[in-house]
Design a protein around this motif. Structure first.
Motif, PDB file in Angstrom:
ATOM      1  N   LEU A 235      61.949  11.233  76.362  1.00  0.00           N
ATOM      2  CA  LEU A 235      61.759  11.323  74.911  1.00  0.00           C
ATOM      3  C   LEU A 235      62.740  12.294  74.278  1.00  0.00           C
ATOM      4  CD1 LEU A 235      57.892  11.121  74.876  1.00  0.00           C
ATOM      5  CD2 LEU A 235      59.411   9.650  73.534  1.00  0.00           C
ATOM      6  N   LYS A 236      63.133  11.946  73.061  1.00  0.00           N
ATOM      7  CA  LYS A 236      64.088  12.728  72.287  1.00  0.00           C
ATOM      8  C   LYS A 236      63.440  13.174  70.982  1.00  0.00           C
ATOM      9  CE  LYS A 236      67.844   9.737  73.958  1.00  0.00           C
ATOM     10  NZ  LYS A 236      68.948   8.831  73.545  1.00  0.00           N
ATOM     11  N   PRO A 237      63.941  14.232  70.378  1.00  0.00           N
ATOM     12  CA  PRO A 237      63.386  14.658  69.090  1.00  0.00           C
ATOM     13  C   PRO A 237      63.413  13.550  68.049  1.00  0.00           C
ATOM     14  CG  PRO A 237      64.751  16.393  69.997  1.00  0.00           C
ATOM     15  CD  PRO A 237      64.922  15.206  70.903  1.00  0.00           C
ATOM     16  N   GLU A 238      64.399  12.687  68.109  1.00  0.00           N
ATOM     17  CA  GLU A 238      64.481  11.592  67.135  1.00  0.00           C
ATOM     18  C   GLU A 238      63.440  10.503  67.365  1.00  0.00           C
ATOM     19  OE1 GLU A 238      66.986  12.850  68.976  1.00  0.00           O
ATOM     20  OE2 GLU A 238      68.383  11.280  69.622  1.00  0.00           O
ATOM     21  N   ASP A 239      62.684  10.599  68.435  1.00  0.00           N
ATOM     22  CA  ASP A 239      61.569   9.682  68.660  1.00  0.00           C
ATOM     23  C   ASP A 239      60.315  10.127  67.920  1.00  0.00           C
ATOM     24  OD1 ASP A 239      62.655   9.425  72.057  1.00  0.00           O
ATOM     25  OD2 ASP A 239      62.949   7.945  70.468  1.00  0.00           O
ATOM     26  N   THR A 240      60.365  11.303  67.318  1.00  0.00           N
ATOM     27  CA  THR A 240      59.211  11.807  66.565  1.00  0.00           C
ATOM     28  C   THR A 240      58.890  10.878  65.408  1.00  0.00           C
ATOM     29  OG1 THR A 240      59.681  14.117  67.128  1.00  0.00           O
ATOM     30  CG2 THR A 240      58.403  13.715  65.132  1.00  0.00           C
ATOM     31  N   ALA A 241      57.631  10.431  65.367  1.00  0.00           N
ATOM     32  CA  ALA A 241      57.202   9.461  64.351  1.00  0.00           C
ATOM     33  C   ALA A 241      55.713   9.178  64.539  1.00  0.00           C
ATOM     34  CB  ALA A 241      57.998   8.161  64.474  1.00  0.00           C
ATOM     35  N   VAL A 242      55.167   8.467  63.583  1.00  0.00           N
ATOM     36  CA  VAL A 242      53.851   7.863  63.776  1.00  0.00           C
ATOM     37  C   VAL A 242      54.080   6.475  64.363  1.00  0.00           C
ATOM     38  CG1 VAL A 242      51.707   7.125  62.709  1.00  0.00           C
ATOM     39  CG2 VAL A 242      52.890   9.154  61.844  1.00  0.00           C
ATOM     40  N   TYR A 243      53.389   6.197  65.451  1.00  0.00           N
ATOM     41  CA  TYR A 243      53.550   4.925  66.150  1.00  0.00           C
ATOM     42  C   TYR A 243      52.363   4.020  65.838  1.00  0.00           C
ATOM     43  CZ  TYR A 243      57.561   6.648  68.713  1.00  0.00           C
ATOM     44  OH  TYR A 243      58.816   7.117  69.035  1.00  0.00           O
ATOM     45  N   PHE A 244      52.690   2.784  65.457  1.00  0.00           N
ATOM     46  CA  PHE A 244      51.685   1.820  65.038  1.00  0.00           C
ATOM     47  C   PHE A 244      51.709   0.592  65.953  1.00  0.00           C
ATOM     48  CE2 PHE A 244      50.604   3.671  60.960  1.00  0.00           C
ATOM     49  CZ  PHE A 244      51.745   4.380  60.613  1.00  0.00           C
ATOM     50  N   CYS A 245      50.533   0.078  66.209  1.00  0.00           N
ATOM     51  CA  CYS A 245      50.381  -1.186  66.914  1.00  0.00           C
ATOM     52  C   CYS A 245      50.216  -2.300  65.881  1.00  0.00           C
ATOM     53  CB  CYS A 245      49.150  -1.097  67.818  1.00  0.00           C
ATOM     54  SG  CYS A 245      48.924  -2.474  68.943  1.00  0.00           S
ATOM     55  N   HIS A 246      50.736  -3.481  66.203  1.00  0.00           N
ATOM     56  CA  HIS A 246      50.718  -4.584  65.235  1.00  0.00           C
ATOM     57  C   HIS A 246      50.453  -5.911  65.934  1.00  0.00           C
ATOM     58  CE1 HIS A 246      52.793  -7.954  63.190  1.00  0.00           C
ATOM     59  NE2 HIS A 246      52.204  -7.438  62.110  1.00  0.00           N
ATOM     60  N   VAL A 247      49.676  -6.748  65.257  1.00  0.00           N
ATOM     61  CA  VAL A 247      49.505  -8.138  65.678  1.00  0.00           C
ATOM     62  C   VAL A 247      49.390  -8.993  64.409  1.00  0.00           C
ATOM     63  CG1 VAL A 247      46.970  -8.038  65.821  1.00  0.00           C
ATOM     64  CG2 VAL A 247      48.235  -9.699  67.206  1.00  0.00           C
ATOM     65  N   ARG A 248      49.913 -10.186  64.485  1.00  0.00           N
ATOM     66  CA  ARG A 248      49.812 -11.124  63.374  1.00  0.00           C
ATOM     67  C   ARG A 248      48.951 -12.293  63.836  1.00  0.00           C
ATOM     68  NH1 ARG A 248      52.314 -11.984  58.535  1.00  0.00           N
ATOM     69  NH2 ARG A 248      52.611 -14.138  57.844  1.00  0.00           N
ATOM     70  N   VAL A 249      47.785 -12.416  63.227  1.00  0.00           N
ATOM     71  CA  VAL A 249      46.829 -13.451  63.604  1.00  0.00           C
ATOM     72  C   VAL A 249      46.560 -14.332  62.397  1.00  0.00           C
ATOM     73  CG1 VAL A 249      44.487 -13.897  64.435  1.00  0.00           C
ATOM     74  CG2 VAL A 249      45.776 -11.951  65.335  1.00  0.00           C
ATOM     75  N   LEU A 250      46.759 -15.633  62.567  1.00  0.00           N
ATOM     76  CA  LEU A 250      46.539 -16.601  61.486  1.00  0.00           C
ATOM     77  C   LEU A 250      47.269 -16.169  60.217  1.00  0.00           C
ATOM     78  CD1 LEU A 250      42.735 -17.340  62.099  1.00  0.00           C
ATOM     79  CD2 LEU A 250      44.731 -18.667  62.862  1.00  0.00           C
ATOM     80  N   GLN A 251      48.515 -15.786  60.383  1.00  0.00           N
ATOM     81  CA  GLN A 251      49.403 -15.415  59.281  1.00  0.00           C
ATOM     82  C   GLN A 251      48.951 -14.167  58.542  1.00  0.00           C
ATOM     83  OE1 GLN A 251      49.714 -19.104  57.003  1.00  0.00           O
ATOM     84  NE2 GLN A 251      51.440 -19.756  58.261  1.00  0.00           N
ATOM     85  N   ARG A 252      48.122 -13.361  59.172  1.00  0.00           N
ATOM     86  CA  ARG A 252      47.705 -12.095  58.580  1.00  0.00           C
ATOM     87  C   ARG A 252      48.112 -10.956  59.504  1.00  0.00           C
ATOM     88  NH1 ARG A 252      41.715 -12.030  56.205  1.00  0.00           N
ATOM     89  NH2 ARG A 252      42.558 -10.063  55.433  1.00  0.00           N
ATOM     90  N   ASP A 253      48.754  -9.964  58.911  1.00  0.00           N
ATOM     91  CA  ASP A 253      49.185  -8.802  59.674  1.00  0.00           C
ATOM     92  C   ASP A 253      48.040  -7.815  59.848  1.00  0.00           C
ATOM     93  OD1 ASP A 253      52.204  -9.130  57.924  1.00  0.00           O
ATOM     94  OD2 ASP A 253      52.018  -9.325  60.101  1.00  0.00           O
ATOM     95  N   CYS A 254      47.896  -7.322  61.069  1.00  0.00           N
ATOM     96  CA  CYS A 254      46.881  -6.311  61.344  1.00  0.00           C
ATOM     97  C   CYS A 254      47.586  -5.092  61.936  1.00  0.00           C
ATOM     98  CB  CYS A 254      45.839  -6.847  62.314  1.00  0.00           C
ATOM     99  SG  CYS A 254      44.582  -5.635  62.763  1.00  0.00           S
ATOM    100  N   TRP A 255      47.371  -3.950  61.322  1.00  0.00           N
ATOM    101  CA  TRP A 255      47.972  -2.698  61.774  1.00  0.00           C
ATOM    102  C   TRP A 255      46.875  -1.710  62.168  1.00  0.00           C
ATOM    103  CZ3 TRP A 255      53.227  -2.229  62.054  1.00  0.00           C
ATOM    104  CH2 TRP A 255      53.990  -3.144  61.324  1.00  0.00           C
ATOM    105  N   GLY A 256      47.185  -0.897  63.164  1.00  0.00           N
ATOM    106  CA  GLY A 256      46.309   0.215  63.454  1.00  0.00           C
ATOM    107  C   GLY A 256      46.601   1.373  62.515  1.00  0.00           C
ATOM    108  N   ARG A 257      45.854   2.466  62.695  1.00  0.00           N
ATOM    109  CA  ARG A 257      46.054   3.637  61.846  1.00  0.00           C
ATOM    110  C   ARG A 257      47.219   4.492  62.301  1.00  0.00           C
ATOM    111  NH1 ARG A 257      40.059   5.969  60.173  1.00  0.00           N
ATOM    112  NH2 ARG A 257      39.351   4.098  59.089  1.00  0.00           N
TER     113      ARG A 257
END
Length: 115
Positions: free
Chosen positions: A85-107
């Protein structure tokens, strides 16, 4: 209800590793592609890695060779293993899935790489 929940973030020193699980529910896990995205302060959300139904993976150039995305079908969980890992990897990481043309994101889960 389609849901994805991230965990595993934290503070890590440069060169360290973290594993981020994303627990999925409410849809047939094996039938959909899942992705990990990240958003750093002041920057747009970007795709980090994606895994499709046949197991094929794609990665952002900035993480190739350091990050690995995988899925555990019986646990309905997708993982992002992050090494070197590098300092530039610092971020909020989100999980994503698209089901039936709807995007679902975690917090999201915060990853901070700093000494």
């Amino acid at each position: 209800q389609v849901q994805v929940v991230e965990s595993g973030g934290g503070l890590v020193q440069p060169g360290g590793s973290l594993n981020l699980p994303c627990a999925a529910s409410g849809f047939t896990f094996s039938s959909y592609a899942l992705g990990w995205y990240r958003q750093a302060p002041g920057k747009e959300r970007e795709l980090v890695a994606r895994i499709i139904t046949n197991g094929m993976t794609t990665y952002a150039d900035s993480v190739k060779g350091r990050f690995t995305i995988s899925r555990h079908k019986t646990k309905n969980t997708v993982y992002l293993q992050m090494n070197s890992l590098k300092p530039e990897d610092t971020a909020v990481y989100f999980c994503h899935v698209r089901v039936l043309q709807r995007d679902c994101w975690g917090r999201g889960t915060q990853v901070t790489v700093s000494s």
